[in-house]
Structure formats: C-alpha cells, structure tokens
Design a protein around this motif. Structure first.
Motif, PDB file in Angstrom:
ATOM      1  N   SER A 208       0.823  -1.213   0.000  1.00 22.15           N
ATOM      2  CA  SER A 208       0.000   0.000   0.000  1.00 22.15           C
ATOM      3  C   SER A 208       0.852   1.256   0.000  1.00 22.15           C
ATOM      4  CB  SER A 208      -0.929   0.007   1.216  1.00 22.15           C
ATOM      5  OG  SER A 208      -0.191  -0.043   2.422  1.00 22.15           O
ATOM      6  N   TYR A 209       2.047   1.172   0.627  1.00 19.89           N
ATOM      7  CA  TYR A 209       2.931   2.341   0.623  1.00 19.89           C
ATOM      8  C   TYR A 209       3.773   2.394  -0.645  1.00 19.89           C
ATOM      9  CZ  TYR A 209       6.180   5.968   1.944  1.00 19.89           C
ATOM     10  OH  TYR A 209       6.922   7.139   1.949  1.00 19.89           O
TER      11      TYR A 209
ATOM     12  N   ALA B 277       3.020   1.490  -3.456  1.00 26.11           N
ATOM     13  CA  ALA B 277       2.192   1.945  -4.573  1.00 26.11           C
ATOM     14  C   ALA B 277       2.249   3.469  -4.690  1.00 26.11           C
ATOM     15  CB  ALA B 277       0.742   1.497  -4.376  1.00 26.11           C
ATOM     16  N   LYS B 278       2.564   4.131  -3.575  1.00 26.14           N
ATOM     17  CA  LYS B 278       2.684   5.586  -3.568  1.00 26.14           C
ATOM     18  C   LYS B 278       4.146   6.019  -3.735  1.00 26.14           C
ATOM     19  CE  LYS B 278      -1.141   5.798  -0.230  1.00 26.14           C
ATOM     20  NZ  LYS B 278      -2.183   6.207  -1.173  1.00 26.14           N
TER      21      LYS B 278
ATOM     22  N   ILE C  33      -0.141   3.602   8.698  1.00 23.95           N
ATOM     23  CA  ILE C  33      -0.557   3.226   7.356  1.00 23.95           C
ATOM     24  C   ILE C  33      -1.176   1.833   7.384  1.00 23.95           C
ATOM     25  CG2 ILE C  33       1.670   2.222   6.710  1.00 23.95           C
ATOM     26  CD1 ILE C  33       1.216   3.409   3.882  1.00 23.95           C
ATOM     27  N   GLN C  34      -2.150   1.649   6.546  1.00 23.32           N
ATOM     28  CA  GLN C  34      -2.848   0.355   6.474  1.00 23.32           C
ATOM     29  C   GLN C  34      -2.341  -0.458   5.292  1.00 23.32           C
ATOM     30  OE1 GLN C  34      -4.966  -0.546   8.936  1.00 23.32           O
ATOM     31  NE2 GLN C  34      -4.419   1.419   9.872  1.00 23.32           N
TER      32      GLN C  34
END
Length: 239
Positions: free
Chosen positions: A64-65, A67-68, A238-239
């Motif tokens: 999820s991180y 991806a950013k 963060i999830q």
C-alpha cells in the motif's frame, strides 16, 4: 480553503481535501513540510494529516505504501490525486502552492532564483552526502539495529569539515542567509540537518562564528519550531 494574501479571486487555491504526509519521526519529513509553517495563517491541523510509515516495523515495504512511493522511502505527500515523494520536491511543491502567504521562499527575480537554486543544490550535492551517513549511523544505533560504524562517522566528519569551511567563508562575506539578506528555500533545505548537527556535533561550530550565527538563526525561527511540534507518535499508522 487557503486564501493567498494579495492575490485576486482567480488566484485563490481551493481544496476540499486534506493533504496527507506519510512519514515517521526523522529528519526528512520535517524538511518536506516545513514550508507549511511559514505563516500563522495556514491552519496546519486542517490542511495536513499525518500517517505513520514506521521504519522500525518495516511499513515502508507494505504494498500500500510502495504503490505511492516505489522506492519505499519517506516522506511522501498526497494532495488530492497528486502524489509527490522526495523531501526536497515536497518542500518545493508546498513553497510554490502557498507562495504569497507568509515568508517568500522562492525569490522574486531570475537572479534571486538562480542563487537560491545554487545553494539548494549545494545542500543536496555537498552538505547532504557528508552529513547523511553520520545521521544514518546515529539512527541505526538508536533503533538498536547495530552499533555505530566509527569509520563511516570519521569519513563523514572529514568531508563535512571541508564543506563547512566553504559555508563559513561564504557567510563571512556579510550575507545573512545563503542567498542574500532574506530567508529562502535554500536555507530551509539545510535547517533540519543543521539542527541535528549543532546538537550532535557542536565542535564543528566552535571555529566558525558566521556559520554558527546562521545556524542559530534558521533553527530558532518560529516556523521551524512549530514544525518540530508535530505529533508523529500519535499519528494514524498506514494500512
């Protein structure tokens, strides 16, 4: 909504979305978002949400991180559909977004911008490569990962000593800040690491009075002190 002082209605910036900064307790996240604090007119609590990417827990590896931030480093800024990573890029984005409100950081003329950019690049190309490994060793030891590598620290001290001589000579010419008499983005880029240095390595300032005076100035500015009060420990993970 942030209203830019002195701008016409067409220059107001409207955003219904809160900006999100992903980071952790560390130096680079503070450098990234420091421009937000240059004016008391910016309500940081309403404009910004902190999301913790724990380095110790390895959250920078989460899909999820990444991806950013595909490199898995912190910080990272999300402003609506825009994602910006690299602390200097974020700081420059925020300086431009809120230009006209609070302390000007970017320069008014081509000449001013050239000098600001020159010293901003000096931070990235000369100062950071010298001090960065030293700071990294301190954080590695603080996290209990391994003891400090004294050879890395010694090499950094030798290189930093040479770099700081250049800064001392430049500031001795009578300029209050790196790019002239006004605080700019060039000074801001240096602030958080200079703040670490004055505490961790005060001996580097003993024979550099002009450098010492400049560091005292930039690290005691209200905007920077407000930035340091951010509560990363109680930020959402963060999830």
């Amino acid at each position: 909504m942030i209203r830019l002082a002195g701008k016409s209605e067409n220059h107001f910036y409207r955003s219904a979305m809160v900006m999100i900064v992903y980071g952790d307790i560390g130096l680079n996240p503070y450098r990234a978002i420091q421009p937000l604090f240059r004016s008391s007119g910016v309500d940081v609590e309403k404009e910004l949400k902190l999301v913790t990417v724990s380095l110790k827990a390895g959250h920078f590896l989460l899909p999820s991180y990444k991806a950013k931030q595909p490199f898995g480093l912190i910080p990272c800024l999300e402003d609506g559909d825009l994602i910006v990573f690299e602390s200097r890029a974020i700081a420059r984005y925020l300086a431009e977004k809120y230009e006209g409100q609070g302390t000007p950081l970017l320069g008014k003329t081509l000449k001013e911008r050239a000098i600001i950019n020159q010293w901003a690049e000096s931070e990235a190309q000369n100062f950071q490569p010298a001090i960065g490994p030293m700071v990294r060793e301190a954080f590695v030891a603080a996290f209990g990962i391994r003891p400090v590598d004294e050879e890395v620290v010694a090499a950094g001290m030798k290189k930093l000593d040479q770099v700081l001589d250049v800064y001392e000579a430049h500031l001795a010419k009578g300029t209050k800040y790196l790019a002239g008499d006004d605080f700019s983005l060039a000074d801001l880029f240096h602030t958080v690491y200079m703040n670490w240095m004055k505490s961790a390595r005060p001996e580097l300032l003993e024979k550099r009075p002009h450098l010492s005076a400049w560091i005292h100035d930039i690290t005691t500015r209200p905007a920077f002190l407000r930035c340091l009060q951010l509560d990363w420990e109680n930020a959402s993970p963060i999830q």
